[in-house]
Design an enzyme around this catalytic site. Structure first.
Site, PDB file in Angstrom:
ATOM      1  N   ASP A  96       0.784  -1.241   0.000  1.00 48.79           N
ATOM      2  CA  ASP A  96       0.000   0.000   0.000  1.00 48.79           C
ATOM      3  C   ASP A  96       0.815   1.289   0.000  1.00 48.79           C
ATOM      4  O   ASP A  96       0.330   2.333   0.423  1.00 48.79           O
ATOM      5  CB  ASP A  96      -0.907  -0.005   1.232  1.00 48.79           C
ATOM      6  CG  ASP A  96      -0.110  -0.231   2.520  1.00 48.79           C
ATOM      7  OD1 ASP A  96       1.104  -0.001   2.517  1.00 48.79           O
ATOM      8  OD2 ASP A  96      -0.728  -0.651   3.524  1.00 48.79           O
ATOM      9  N   GLU A 118      -0.247  -9.174  -1.058  1.00 51.89           N
ATOM     10  CA  GLU A 118      -0.835  -8.616   0.169  1.00 51.89           C
ATOM     11  C   GLU A 118      -2.069  -7.774  -0.171  1.00 51.89           C
ATOM     12  O   GLU A 118      -2.220  -6.637   0.268  1.00 51.89           O
ATOM     13  CB  GLU A 118       0.194  -7.803   0.968  1.00 51.89           C
ATOM     14  CG  GLU A 118      -0.202  -7.600   2.426  1.00 51.89           C
ATOM     15  CD  GLU A 118       0.858  -6.860   3.231  1.00 51.89           C
ATOM     16  OE1 GLU A 118       1.851  -7.483   3.644  1.00 51.89           O
ATOM     17  OE2 GLU A 118       0.682  -5.645   3.455  1.00 51.89           O
ATOM     18  N   GLU A 132      -2.151   5.180   2.865  1.00 57.07           N
ATOM     19  CA  GLU A 132      -2.076   3.768   2.477  1.00 57.07           C
ATOM     20  C   GLU A 132      -3.439   3.152   2.178  1.00 57.07           C
ATOM     21  O   GLU A 132      -3.566   2.311   1.282  1.00 57.07           O
ATOM     22  CB  GLU A 132      -1.362   2.958   3.573  1.00 57.07           C
ATOM     23  CG  GLU A 132       0.134   3.236   3.695  1.00 57.07           C
ATOM     24  CD  GLU A 132       0.475   4.478   4.524  1.00 57.07           C
ATOM     25  OE1 GLU A 132      -0.453   5.162   5.017  1.00 57.07           O
ATOM     26  OE2 GLU A 132       1.679   4.761   4.681  1.00 57.07           O
ATOM     27  N   HIS A 205       6.600   5.498  12.860  1.00 60.40           N
ATOM     28  CA  HIS A 205       6.949   6.300  11.685  1.00 60.40           C
ATOM     29  C   HIS A 205       5.768   6.823  10.883  1.00 60.40           C
ATOM     30  O   HIS A 205       5.951   7.640   9.997  1.00 60.40           O
ATOM     31  CB  HIS A 205       7.810   5.473  10.731  1.00 60.40           C
ATOM     32  CG  HIS A 205       7.012   4.420   9.993  1.00 60.40           C
ATOM     33  ND1 HIS A 205       6.699   3.223  10.551  1.00 60.40           N
ATOM     34  CD2 HIS A 205       6.450   4.422   8.757  1.00 60.40           C
ATOM     35  CE1 HIS A 205       5.980   2.506   9.695  1.00 60.40           C
ATOM     36  NE2 HIS A 205       5.809   3.209   8.598  1.00 60.40           N
ATOM     37  N   HIS A 238      13.449   5.166  12.416  1.00 63.62           N
ATOM     38  CA  HIS A 238      13.246   5.374  10.987  1.00 63.62           C
ATOM     39  C   HIS A 238      14.110   6.558  10.536  1.00 63.62           C
ATOM     40  O   HIS A 238      14.344   7.486  11.300  1.00 63.62           O
ATOM     41  CB  HIS A 238      11.757   5.674  10.782  1.00 63.62           C
ATOM     42  CG  HIS A 238      11.309   5.653   9.360  1.00 63.62           C
ATOM     43  ND1 HIS A 238      11.657   6.621   8.461  1.00 63.62           N
ATOM     44  CD2 HIS A 238      10.525   4.786   8.687  1.00 63.62           C
ATOM     45  CE1 HIS A 238      11.112   6.358   7.286  1.00 63.62           C
ATOM     46  NE2 HIS A 238      10.422   5.232   7.398  1.00 63.62           N
TER      47      HIS A 238
HETATM   48  C1  UD1 Z   1       6.741   4.911   3.566  1.00 55.24           C
HETATM   49  C2  UD1 Z   1       5.331   4.488   3.140  1.00 55.24           C
HETATM   50  C3  UD1 Z   1       4.628   3.796   4.302  1.00 55.24           C
HETATM   51  C4  UD1 Z   1       5.471   2.682   4.884  1.00 55.24           C
HETATM   52  C5  UD1 Z   1       6.869   3.201   5.221  1.00 55.24           C
HETATM   53  C6  UD1 Z   1       7.732   2.048   5.674  1.00 55.24           C
HETATM   54  C7  UD1 Z   1       4.145   5.953   1.563  1.00 55.24           C
HETATM   55  C8  UD1 Z   1       3.295   7.139   1.395  1.00 55.24           C
HETATM   56  N1  UD1 Z   1       4.549   5.673   2.813  1.00 55.24           N
HETATM   57  O1  UD1 Z   1       6.586   5.894   4.576  1.00 55.24           O
HETATM   58  O2  UD1 Z   1       3.410   3.261   3.823  1.00 55.24           O
HETATM   59  O3  UD1 Z   1       4.853   2.238   6.057  1.00 55.24           O
HETATM   60  O4  UD1 Z   1       7.457   3.784   4.057  1.00 55.24           O
HETATM   61  O5  UD1 Z   1       8.838   2.483   6.384  1.00 55.24           O
HETATM   62  O6  UD1 Z   1       4.451   5.289   0.615  1.00 55.24           O
HETATM   63  N2  UD1 Z   1      14.412   8.346   4.508  1.00 55.24           N
HETATM   64  C9  UD1 Z   1      15.793   8.267   4.367  1.00 55.24           C
HETATM   65  N3  UD1 Z   1      16.342   7.043   4.029  1.00 55.24           N
HETATM   66  C10 UD1 Z   1      15.605   5.931   3.839  1.00 55.24           C
HETATM   67  C11 UD1 Z   1      14.212   6.021   3.993  1.00 55.24           C
HETATM   68  C12 UD1 Z   1      13.626   7.235   4.318  1.00 55.24           C
HETATM   69  O7  UD1 Z   1      16.493   9.234   4.528  1.00 55.24           O
HETATM   70  O8  UD1 Z   1      16.176   4.877   3.544  1.00 55.24           O
HETATM   71  C13 UD1 Z   1      13.802   9.652   4.897  1.00 55.24           C
HETATM   72  C14 UD1 Z   1      13.793  10.659   3.739  1.00 55.24           C
HETATM   73  O9  UD1 Z   1      14.068  11.910   4.263  1.00 55.24           O
HETATM   74  C15 UD1 Z   1      12.342  10.597   3.260  1.00 55.24           C
HETATM   75  C16 UD1 Z   1      11.612  10.351   4.568  1.00 55.24           C
HETATM   76  O10 UD1 Z   1      12.448   9.450   5.287  1.00 55.24           O
HETATM   77  O11 UD1 Z   1      11.955  11.804   2.616  1.00 55.24           O
HETATM   78  C17 UD1 Z   1      10.226   9.779   4.445  1.00 55.24           C
HETATM   79  O12 UD1 Z   1      10.190   8.641   3.610  1.00 55.24           O
HETATM   80  P1  UD1 Z   1       8.808   8.219   2.867  1.00 55.24           P
HETATM   81  O13 UD1 Z   1       9.035   6.994   2.057  1.00 55.24           O
HETATM   82  O14 UD1 Z   1       8.240   9.400   2.154  1.00 55.24           O
HETATM   83  O15 UD1 Z   1       7.816   7.959   4.061  1.00 55.24           O
HETATM   84  P2  UD1 Z   1       7.768   6.780   5.115  1.00 55.24           P
HETATM   85  O16 UD1 Z   1       7.261   7.359   6.384  1.00 55.24           O
HETATM   86  O17 UD1 Z   1       9.040   6.051   5.104  1.00 55.24           O
HETATM   87  N1  UDP Z   2      12.268  -3.649  10.430  1.00 55.21           N
HETATM   88  C1  UDP Z   2      13.641  -3.802  10.228  1.00 55.21           C
HETATM   89  N2  UDP Z   2      14.516  -3.009  10.941  1.00 55.21           N
HETATM   90  C2  UDP Z   2      14.094  -2.081  11.823  1.00 55.21           C
HETATM   91  C3  UDP Z   2      12.695  -1.912  12.009  1.00 55.21           C
HETATM   92  C4  UDP Z   2      11.816  -2.699  11.287  1.00 55.21           C
HETATM   93  O1  UDP Z   2      14.070  -4.642   9.444  1.00 55.21           O
HETATM   94  O2  UDP Z   2      14.927  -1.424  12.424  1.00 55.21           O
HETATM   95  C5  UDP Z   2      11.327  -4.483   9.639  1.00 55.21           C
HETATM   96  C6  UDP Z   2      10.223  -5.179  10.415  1.00 55.21           C
HETATM   97  O3  UDP Z   2      10.628  -6.445  10.871  1.00 55.21           O
HETATM   98  C7  UDP Z   2       9.118  -5.281   9.375  1.00 55.21           C
HETATM   99  C8  UDP Z   2       9.305  -4.051   8.527  1.00 55.21           C
HETATM  100  O4  UDP Z   2      10.639  -3.600   8.766  1.00 55.21           O
HETATM  101  O5  UDP Z   2       9.316  -6.411   8.542  1.00 55.21           O
HETATM  102  C9  UDP Z   2       8.320  -2.982   8.904  1.00 55.21           C
HETATM  103  O6  UDP Z   2       8.653  -1.815   8.249  1.00 55.21           O
HETATM  104  P1  UDP Z   2       8.033  -0.421   8.638  1.00 55.21           P
HETATM  105  O7  UDP Z   2       7.589  -0.442  10.058  1.00 55.21           O
HETATM  106  O8  UDP Z   2       9.022   0.610   8.217  1.00 55.21           O
HETATM  107  O9  UDP Z   2       6.805  -0.279   7.641  1.00 55.21           O
HETATM  108  P2  UDP Z   2       5.281  -0.782   7.666  1.00 55.21           P
HETATM  109  O10 UDP Z   2       5.287  -2.246   7.873  1.00 55.21           O
HETATM  110  O11 UDP Z   2       4.588  -0.006   8.725  1.00 55.21           O
HETATM  111  O12 UDP Z   2       4.769  -0.400   6.318  1.00 55.21           O
END
Ligand code: UD1
Ligand code: UDP
Length: 365
Positions: A96, A118, A132, A205, A238
């Site tokens: 999602d 999923e 999502e 997060h 995160h």
């Molecule tokens: C995204 C997904 C969410 C999922 C989450 C998993 C959307 C809208 N959201 O949210 O559904 O639960 O990922 O973690 O698709 N960033 C880094 N390095 C990384 C990853 C993220 O620096 O490896 C920082 C960046 O500044 C980025 C910010 O995190 O702009 C937010 O990342 P983003 O993918 O937009 O949102 P998430 O909260 O991670």
């Molecule tokens: N996870 C990981 N390292 C971490 C925190 C989470 O590998 O430090 C894994 C966790 O086991 C799960 C997934 O990341 O499989 C969940 O990701 P996240 O919470 O970012 O996203 P969501 O599931 O809410 O979309």
């Protein structure tokens, strides 16, 4: 030979798609192409490395201050020429995220079949989780193959008018991944710091929780820590700087809270196994914790994963400081409540979801 393209971009999608990538790659009936959008950068790379998956394409879209607009438009624009070039027989997306939604939309525009891994999770509240719930509902409109993890997810899809012949209940590939990561002899240097304390694993997060709700969560946890000296918290934060800022401010120099970088998935799963309980707003962790028999307080108002709530391992505690404080304190001090939530159950299949999906594609694509 059929050409299958898997597209994903964030940590949780990667954890649940890599087992499928590796399964499809072993099958000579398929040409398997992997395209990552790079919606996440470091957090995606960590997972690809663990599962030895080398992408054929990386759209490399992540920006520090990315928005829903920038993710969606970048994916649409950058994936178009790849779809036109590769002309896959099917594009597989997961879950999602905005990567998922934009990729499914791009495949639809290009006249390419979409398969949704999923499929069918729902809260029916478009604001929670945001965005999502919209993303996954939108993908279901264009998806011709719906791989639902549970019967409940299948029911949701049927209720929405999706044809029964497009839905396959396979279990969740999260369990496929979990079976390869957790080991009895795992150790880590932080285990010494934990000592005899009760370990609480914390993650948070979600977009709709940024700001006040996250502040509420962290304050509630801090209060509980002050009253329970036998508890230590590990929070792999995160990478989102917005999350980091609040966490750093509230847990500033608390010696029983370790704020650490995101853990590699093998480490994280083994930390879950070692934990006493889990506090999270994550989706994926709600699938993993029940089979580890770890109570989870879900710091959200809704969940699309009712199976774990019914099984008794998950409890929705909302995002108010008082409710999180009360439920967390109760689980630490009420033995009966803790034991009731600690029973292992696994509503998400037997770890063969990837094999099932591969077989279905072999027969039906
Ligand atoms: C995204 C997904 C969410 C999922 C989450 C998993 C959307 C809208 N959201 O949210 O559904 O639960 O990922 O973690 O698709 N960033 C880094 N390095 C990384 C990853 C993220 O620096 O490896 C920082 C960046 O500044 C980025 C910010 O995190 O702009 C937010 O990342 P983003 O993918 O937009 O949102 P998430 O909260 O991670
Ligand atoms: N996870 C990981 N390292 C971490 C925190 C989470 O590998 O430090 C894994 C966790 O086991 C799960 C997934 O990341 O499989 C969940 O990701 P996240 O919470 O970012 O996203 P969501 O599931 O809410 O979309």
């Amino acid at each position: 030979m059929k050409k299958v393209m898997l597209v994903f971009g964030t940590r949780p999608e990667a954890i649940k798609m890599c087992p499928l990538v590796n399964e499809l790659k072993q099958n000579s009936k398929f040409e398997t192409i992997v395209c990552v959008t790079g919606q996440h950068r470091e957090m995606l790379r960590q997972v690809l490395d663990v599962f030895d998956v080398i992408p054929d394409y990386d759209l490399d879209i992540m920006k520090d201050d990315q928005t829903l607009y920038s993710i969606t438009t970048s994916v649409l624009e950058k994936i178009k020429p790849i779809l036109e070039d590769e002309k896959p027989d099917i594009v597989l997306v997961h879950g999602d995220t905005s990567t998922t939604f934009a990729t499914a939309l791009a495949a639809f525009y290009a006249g390419i079949k979409v398969g949704h891994i999923e499929a069918g999770l729902r809260t029916y509240n478009l604001q929670s989780p945001f965005p999502e719930e919209f993303n996954r509902q939108a993908v279901s409109i264009v998806s011709e193959f719906n791989f639902a993890p549970t019967e409940q997810a299948k029911k949701n899809l049927l209720r929405e008018g999706r044809s029964a012949s497009s839905i396959y209940v396979t279990g969740n590939t999260a369990i496929d991944a979990l079976q390869t990561t957790v080991t009895d002899d795992y150790n880590h240097e932080l285990f010494e710091w934990i000592g005899d304390s009760k370990l609480i694993m914390l993650t948070a997060h979600r977009r709709e929780n940024l700001g006040q709700p996250m502040e509420n969560m962290f304050k509630a946890i801090k209060r509980v820590l002050e009253e329970n000296k036998d508890v230590k918290v590990i929070y792999p934060i995160h990478k989102n700087p917005v999350v980091r800022k609040v966490a750093n401010r509230i847990f500033n120099e608390d010696e029983r809270v370790k704020l650490i970088e995101p853990l590699e998935v093998i480490d994280f799963h083994n930390f879950l196994k070692k934990s006493y309980l889990i506090l999270t707003d994550s989706g994926g962790i709600q699938e993993e914790a029940p089979s580890l028999g770890k109570p989870v307080l879900v710091m959200r108002d809704t969940t699309e994963r009712p199976e774990g709530v019914i099984a008794g391992t998950l409890k929705l505690v909302g995002t108010e400081e008082v409710s999180i404080y009360e439920e967390f304190s109760n689980l630490l001090n009420n033995e009966q409540a803790y034991v009731e939530m600690s029973k292992a159950s696994n509503p998400y299949g037997d770890g063969t979801a990837s094999q099932k999906i591969s077989k279905i594609l072999e027969e039906k694509l």
